[in-house]
Design a protein around this motif. Structure first.
Motif, PDB file in Angstrom:
ATOM      1  N   GLU A 480     -36.952  23.953 -57.343  1.00 54.11           N
ATOM      2  CA  GLU A 480     -37.480  25.000 -56.473  1.00 54.11           C
ATOM      3  C   GLU A 480     -38.827  24.551 -55.921  1.00 54.11           C
ATOM      4  O   GLU A 480     -39.698  24.100 -56.666  1.00 54.11           O
ATOM      5  N   HIS A 482     -41.868  25.990 -53.283  1.00 54.48           N
ATOM      6  CA  HIS A 482     -42.434  27.086 -52.501  1.00 54.48           C
ATOM      7  C   HIS A 482     -43.666  26.549 -51.788  1.00 54.48           C
ATOM      8  O   HIS A 482     -44.687  26.260 -52.417  1.00 54.48           O
ATOM      9  N   VAL A 577     -41.693  32.935 -60.845  1.00 56.67           N
ATOM     10  CA  VAL A 577     -40.456  32.160 -60.906  1.00 56.67           C
ATOM     11  C   VAL A 577     -40.075  31.931 -62.363  1.00 56.67           C
ATOM     12  O   VAL A 577     -40.888  31.444 -63.156  1.00 56.67           O
ATOM     13  N   GLY A 582     -35.082  29.148 -62.329  1.00 52.42           N
ATOM     14  CA  GLY A 582     -35.719  28.986 -61.025  1.00 52.42           C
ATOM     15  C   GLY A 582     -35.645  30.201 -60.131  1.00 52.42           C
ATOM     16  O   GLY A 582     -36.043  30.147 -58.958  1.00 52.42           O
ATOM     17  N   VAL A 584     -36.590  33.706 -58.480  1.00 52.32           N
ATOM     18  CA  VAL A 584     -37.814  34.477 -58.224  1.00 52.32           C
ATOM     19  C   VAL A 584     -37.618  35.877 -58.772  1.00 52.32           C
ATOM     20  O   VAL A 584     -36.744  36.634 -58.302  1.00 52.32           O
TER      21      VAL A 584
END
Length: 622
Positions: A480, A482, A577, A582, A584
């Motif tokens: 993941e 972000h 997270v 993983g 959210v």
């Protein structure tokens, strides 16, 4: 029919709009707490105890997680500069000090940031000037020395206050103010609080006083900076640095105030570590190198003195060739690591215990005990060595290019050590020492892993914006990323929990806060280190200290989740997270392109500067 179809479409559009609005409202949720500070916010600090201390143009404000109202709002001194604040390590106190003429402290205040109580201030307690203001742990007392106000004829005095209540335990004049002037009689360093007396270092010598102010003894050892004692309080050691900082004089004082050694002992540089041992006195002093072709190099000196005579017990001191970064007391000698690289061990008789000094890379990040021996991890290499001989346990050290990001963990399921160096994850077999590259972690956003953690389902690698779970063979289970929205002042510089005090403190303060800092610990994980840190406070008593201990015994909010600031569909926000899948679990929109915020990663709270005078708090544990 056409009219009905239009009406139906309109209803669908309205419903879609309402759903979208509700979805946005869910994401941009209201803060759990809204604090109006009433003055411009300048900086924010998450303390060891979890309380947030905010410096404003009016003073200091305290915010306690989970409480609706401000914990305290200290405005007595107006705006407080960062250099005027001192957070006492492993204690719930912040000391505010503002100086006046000739750099003498004219204003001092002590606030318990766990309870919000102002425990001491020069104004409330009748002081004109304060020379020293020291928190004594584990006694949980405050010792203040200075000059009293006019109604006491500007007497030079010392007082002791109970930090559980702020009440004055006792106070006395150092000397008769009608006979000795302040100009030639000053307190020069940190007093030493013993069971039945208080030792005060002055410009004319050390004074030993009872609680009533009676002088038990005095001597002529002048201008002492700090003192320490053996457990039975029969031996006192006093330290005085030279004005230029190049040397330190060490004195031993008997219980009756007489000097135990015929002459004081001198060491080069400033003393950074002092240990009273059955075998003698271990001293580490740091010498700053000069400039020029023939100038001395910057390095630490290690010396062992006889406690009875003060004589140097070693014919030849060990060569360090750099600053001592790690210093541990072992049963058979002293183990030390040098910041520029190298580990060695010397017996209490001055004999080298390793066959030869162990060469390592620079910046020794970790030295700890394992069942196989001493593990060390530097910015360039890692190995396990035999603590008796210094010989390598692994056939050859694990070497990597000088890494910017190093982290490590122990995989008990597969009995191996995991070391992440930049974008490469190494696995070292516990028994054979065989090292292999388990994975190459290609993080996005030009990041490298800064954390490695063993989870039930695999190995988790993390950075500010990336999370990657590997299976036990090093294959990626999920990744993941972000994207970062851009750094901000609070986010980039001040974000994160202050788990361990980072301010440089006097050796005396450090010794008082953590008597076990020279014990080589077991190789362990981050959470256990926090718990061990809390153990350092266990000897002290008091409600605020007990509350701090609960924090360090509690489970960290980041045990199962990581908090990441990122760009979301509706604006910049923080996401929570889950570390195992993983996913959210929570989103908080901050409605700010460059939000100023801090996350207490241990307690699980987000503190967001909504505007110049307002802080929002979000509970990330929900």
């Amino acid at each position: 029919m056409k009219t009905l179809l239009i009406q139906f479409k309109s209803l669908v559009m309205v419903a879609f709009f309402l759903n979208a609005t509700l979805l946005f409202a869910q994401k941009a949720e209201a803060p759990d707490y809204n604090y109006q500070l009433g003055a411009k916010i300048n900086e924010m600090t998450i303390t060891e105890g979890g309380t947030v201390v905010v410096a404003t143009n009016d003073g200091l404000v305290g915010i306690k997680p989970g409480e609706t109202n401000l914990l305290f709002n200290f405005t007595d001194y107006g705006r407080v500069k960062p250099e005027e604040l001192f957070y006492v390590p492993q204690a719930p106190y912040v000391i505010i000090g503002q100086t006046g003429f000739a750099n003498l402290a004219t204003k001092k205040a002590v606030i318990d940031y766990m309870s919000g109580k102002k425990l001491f201030s020069t104004e409330d307690n009748g002081w004109k000037q304060v020379y020293t203001c020291d928190v004594m742990m584990p006694q949980n007392k405050l010792v203040v020395s200075g000059q009293r106000r006019a109604n006491e004829k500007y007497a030079s005095a010392v007082a002791v206050y109970d930090l559980n209540t702020g009440a004055e335990d006792y106070r006395f004049n150092l000397v008769d103010p009608t006979k000795v002037t302040m100009r030639n009689f000053m307190v020069t360093g940190r007093p030493l609080l013993l069971k039945d007396k208080l030792l005060i270092p002055t410009s004319q010598g050390i004074l030993a006083k009872t609680k009533t102010g009676e002088t038990i003894w005095e001597n002529k050892v002048k201008n002492i900076n700090w003192m320490t004692n053996n457990e039975s309080e029969t031996d006192i050691y006093a330290f005085a640095g030279t004005a230029n900082g190049k040397n330190t004089r060490i004195y031993k004082i008997n219980a009756d105030g007489s000097e135990a050694w015929q002459d004081e002992r001198k060491v080069k540089g400033a003393v950074s570590n002092f240990q009273i041992l059955p075998q003698g006195l271990a001293v580490v002093s740091d010498v700053a190198g000069g400039s020029g072709t023939f100038a001395a190099a910057s390095e630490s000196k290690i010396t062992m003195f006889s406690a009875s005579t003060g004589e140097d017990l070693w014919d030849k001191a060990p060569k360090t060739k750099g600053y001592v970064q790690h210093f541990y007391i072992m049963d058979d000698g002293i183990l030390f690591g040098i910041a520029s690289g190298g580990i060695n061990k010397i017996s209490y008789e001055g004999n080298t215990l390793f066959k030869k000094p162990l060469k390592t890379g620079e910046n020794i990040l970790t030295m700890a005990e394992t069942p196989q021996g001493l593990i060390y991890i530097t910015s360039e290499d890692a190995n396990i060595v035999n603590l008796e001989t210094g010989e390598q346990v692994w056939n050859k050290p694990l070497k990597y290019k000088r890494a910017e990001a190093i982290s490590s963990s122990y995989d008990s399921k597969n009995k191996r050590y995991l070391i992440s160096a930049d974008d490469e994850l190494f696995a070292i077999d516990e028994n054979t020492g065989e090292a292999s590259t388990l994975a190459e972690s290609k993080f996005e956003g030009k990041e490298n892993p800064t954390g490695v953690e063993v989870r039930d389902g695999g190995i988790l690698l993390t950075s500010d914006q990336n999370m990657m779970l590997l299976d036990w063979k090093g294959e990626t289970s999920w990744h993941e990323y972000h994207r970062a929205p851009g750094k901000s002042a609070f986010g980039a510089i001040l974000a994160g929990v202050t788990a361990v005090a980072t301010a440089t403190t006097a050796v005396a303060s450090y010794n008082a806060a953590n008597q076990n800092r020279n014990s080589l610990g077991r190789y362990t994980d981050r959470g256990q280190r926090y718990a061990d840190f809390g153990d350092g406070m266990a000897a002290a008593s008091g409600a605020s200290i007990a509350e701090m201990l609960k924090r360090f015994k509690a489970t960290s909010a980041t045990q199962n989740a990581q908090f990441i600031l990122t760009k979301l569909d509706d604006g910049v926000g923080l996401v929570k997270v889950n570390k195992d899948d993983g996913v959210v679990a929570k989103e908080i929109i901050l409605k700010d392109k460059k939000p100023e915020y801090q996350v207490d990663e241990f307690g699980g709270y987000l503190y967001y500067k909504a505007n110049d005078k307002t802080i929002y708090t979000y509970n990330l544990n929900n």
